[in-house]
Design a protein around this motif. Structure first.
Motif, PDB file in Angstrom:
ATOM      1  N   TRP A  10       1.273  -1.140   0.438  1.00 24.54           N
ATOM      2  CA  TRP A  10       0.510   0.017  -0.260  1.00 24.54           C
ATOM      3  C   TRP A  10       0.415   1.372  -0.398  1.00 24.54           C
ATOM      4  CZ3 TRP A  10       0.401   3.362   4.248  1.00 24.54           C
ATOM      5  CH2 TRP A  10       1.401   3.526   5.190  1.00 24.54           C
ATOM      6  N   GLY A  11       0.263   2.244  -0.126  1.00 23.03           N
ATOM      7  CA  GLY A  11       0.981   3.501  -0.111  1.00 23.03           C
ATOM      8  C   GLY A  11       0.171   5.105  -0.993  1.00 23.03           C
ATOM      9  N   GLY A  12       0.516   5.814  -0.616  1.00 19.84           N
ATOM     10  CA  GLY A  12      -0.537   7.070  -1.511  1.00 19.84           C
ATOM     11  C   GLY A  12       0.915   7.980  -1.081  1.00 19.84           C
ATOM     12  N   ARG A  41      -4.803  14.112  -3.442  1.00 16.94           N
ATOM     13  CA  ARG A  41      -4.603  12.928  -2.144  1.00 16.94           C
ATOM     14  C   ARG A  41      -4.756  11.985  -2.988  1.00 16.94           C
ATOM     15  NH1 ARG A  41      -7.289  11.944   2.913  1.00 16.94           N
ATOM     16  NH2 ARG A  41      -9.201  14.027   1.970  1.00 16.94           N
ATOM     17  N   TYR A  42      -3.219  10.831  -3.371  1.00 14.90           N
ATOM     18  CA  TYR A  42      -3.658   9.356  -3.334  1.00 14.90           C
ATOM     19  C   TYR A  42      -3.605   7.690  -3.544  1.00 14.90           C
ATOM     20  CZ  TYR A  42      -3.022   5.396  -7.293  1.00 14.90           C
ATOM     21  OH  TYR A  42      -2.929   4.436  -7.441  1.00 14.90           O
ATOM     22  N   SER A  43      -4.299   7.336  -3.345  1.00 21.08           N
ATOM     23  CA  SER A  43      -3.415   6.202  -2.443  1.00 21.08           C
ATOM     24  C   SER A  43      -3.998   4.675  -2.771  1.00 21.08           C
ATOM     25  CB  SER A  43      -4.292   6.035  -0.569  1.00 21.08           C
ATOM     26  OG  SER A  43      -5.150   5.932  -1.057  1.00 21.08           O
ATOM     27  N   PHE A  44      -3.500   3.490  -2.513  1.00 20.77           N
ATOM     28  CA  PHE A  44      -3.537   2.317  -3.388  1.00 20.77           C
ATOM     29  C   PHE A  44      -3.202   0.735  -2.739  1.00 20.77           C
ATOM     30  CE2 PHE A  44       0.338   3.073  -4.802  1.00 20.77           C
ATOM     31  CZ  PHE A  44       1.062   1.742  -4.372  1.00 20.77           C
ATOM     32  N   ILE A  45      -3.891   0.752  -2.445  1.00 21.62           N
ATOM     33  CA  ILE A  45      -3.597  -0.755  -1.849  1.00 21.62           C
ATOM     34  C   ILE A  45      -4.086  -2.345  -2.822  1.00 21.62           C
ATOM     35  CG2 ILE A  45      -4.179  -2.785  -0.191  1.00 21.62           C
ATOM     36  CD1 ILE A  45      -5.686   0.336   1.316  1.00 21.62           C
ATOM     37  N   HIS A  73      -7.573   1.812  -5.628  1.00 23.23           N
ATOM     38  CA  HIS A  73      -6.520   3.287  -6.177  1.00 23.23           C
ATOM     39  C   HIS A  73      -7.842   3.977  -5.730  1.00 23.23           C
ATOM     40  CE1 HIS A  73      -4.372   1.636  -8.756  1.00 23.23           C
ATOM     41  NE2 HIS A  73      -5.302   0.776  -8.956  1.00 23.23           N
ATOM     42  N   ALA A  74      -7.688   5.083  -4.968  1.00 23.81           N
ATOM     43  CA  ALA A  74      -8.484   6.367  -4.289  1.00 23.81           C
ATOM     44  C   ALA A  74      -7.873   7.543  -4.664  1.00 23.81           C
ATOM     45  CB  ALA A  74      -8.394   6.168  -2.742  1.00 23.81           C
ATOM     46  N   TYR A 134     -11.467   3.479  -6.921  1.00 23.33           N
ATOM     47  CA  TYR A 134     -11.922   2.179  -7.981  1.00 23.33           C
ATOM     48  C   TYR A 134     -11.389   0.527  -7.154  1.00 23.33           C
ATOM     49  CZ  TYR A 134     -11.489  -1.376 -10.940  1.00 23.33           C
ATOM     50  OH  TYR A 134     -11.662  -2.225 -12.034  1.00 23.33           O
ATOM     51  N   HIS A 135     -12.359   0.049  -6.911  1.00 23.68           N
ATOM     52  CA  HIS A 135     -11.588  -0.996  -6.327  1.00 23.68           C
ATOM     53  C   HIS A 135     -12.315  -2.422  -6.889  1.00 23.68           C
ATOM     54  CE1 HIS A 135     -11.123  -4.426  -3.364  1.00 23.68           C
ATOM     55  NE2 HIS A 135     -12.826  -5.113  -2.962  1.00 23.68           N
ATOM     56  N   LEU A 136     -10.678  -3.558  -7.315  1.00 23.14           N
ATOM     57  CA  LEU A 136     -11.182  -4.302  -7.712  1.00 23.14           C
ATOM     58  C   LEU A 136     -11.273  -5.874  -7.451  1.00 23.14           C
ATOM     59  CD1 LEU A 136     -11.145  -5.985 -10.960  1.00 23.14           C
ATOM     60  CD2 LEU A 136      -8.851  -5.047 -10.975  1.00 23.14           C
ATOM     61  N   ASN A 137     -11.489  -6.571  -7.047  1.00 30.86           N
ATOM     62  CA  ASN A 137     -11.708  -8.207  -6.445  1.00 30.86           C
ATOM     63  C   ASN A 137     -11.387  -9.173  -7.437  1.00 30.86           C
ATOM     64  OD1 ASN A 137     -12.560 -10.969  -4.915  1.00 30.86           O
ATOM     65  ND2 ASN A 137     -12.237  -9.493  -3.835  1.00 30.86           N
ATOM     66  N   ASP A 138     -10.861 -10.409  -8.000  1.00 26.32           N
ATOM     67  CA  ASP A 138     -10.488 -10.236  -9.128  1.00 26.32           C
ATOM     68  C   ASP A 138      -9.885 -12.357  -8.689  1.00 26.32           C
ATOM     69  OD1 ASP A 138     -10.443 -11.793 -11.857  1.00 26.32           O
ATOM     70  OD2 ASP A 138      -8.913 -10.230 -12.270  1.00 26.32           O
TER      71      ASP A 138
END
Length: 169
Positions: free
Chosen positions: A14-16, A28-32, A50-51, A70-74
């Motif tokens: 994770w980061g931002g 602001r931007y963050s991701f996991i 992603h946010a 935006y969220h993706l579960n795959d």
């Protein structure tokens, strides 16, 4: 489970970042990114989010935030895609009083495969007031959350009200 040679592994990154501009603006931007799998299985599940947010602060008066997620579960058989947004703000109408309010929603869509509940629509509203007096603060908050699953014909509405006094020593 002691008799199992299988284990579950998960890797999370994770980061931002936040960028400040003149005039009280910031971005602001963050991701996991999370990958999980059983060691005895070749298929893994990825969860990626992603946010992004835009903030504007009006010094001494208040501020506002607008955001998108935006969220993706795959995995090999299933894919769930989600979009969400939030709008929130705060206002200080007089010294010692802060009003906060917001609205957010998450829309999860099953693109491929199946889940037990199908598509989900989550909506949240909240509002609060904080009053600072002497060395203490009194906060009151009301929140309304709803969850709709049209595929199985269910809807849940949850309302919560709370207060919290605190004192600084």
């Amino acid at each position: 489970v002691e008799n199992q040679t299988d284990t579950l592994t998960a890797n999370t990154v994770w980061g931002g970042a936040r960028y400040f501009l003149d005039g009280g603006w910031s971005f602001r931007y963050s991701f996991i990114w999370d990958r999980a799998r059983r060691t005895g299985d070749l298929v893994s599940t990825d969860n990626i989010t992603h946010a992004g947010y835009i903030d504007k602060v009006f010094r001494g008066v208040g501020g506002i935030t607008v955001g998108y997620q935006y969220h993706l579960n795959d995995d090999l058989l299933d894919e769930i895609d989600g979009h969400g947004y939030v709008v929130s703000g705060y206002l200080r109408p007089v010294a010692g009083v802060t009003l906060r309010a917001g609205h957010g929603a998450d829309l999860l869509e099953v693109k491929q495969g199946r889940t037990l509940t199908g598509d989900e629509d989550r909506v949240r509203y909240w509002g609060s007031v904080a009053w600072r007096y002497g060395q203490g603060t009194l906060r009151a908050k009301v929140e309304d959350r709803s969850l709709d699953n049209d595929d199985i014909g269910t809807s849940v509405d949850f309302v919560r009200a709370s207060t919290r006094p605190s004192r600084t020593y």
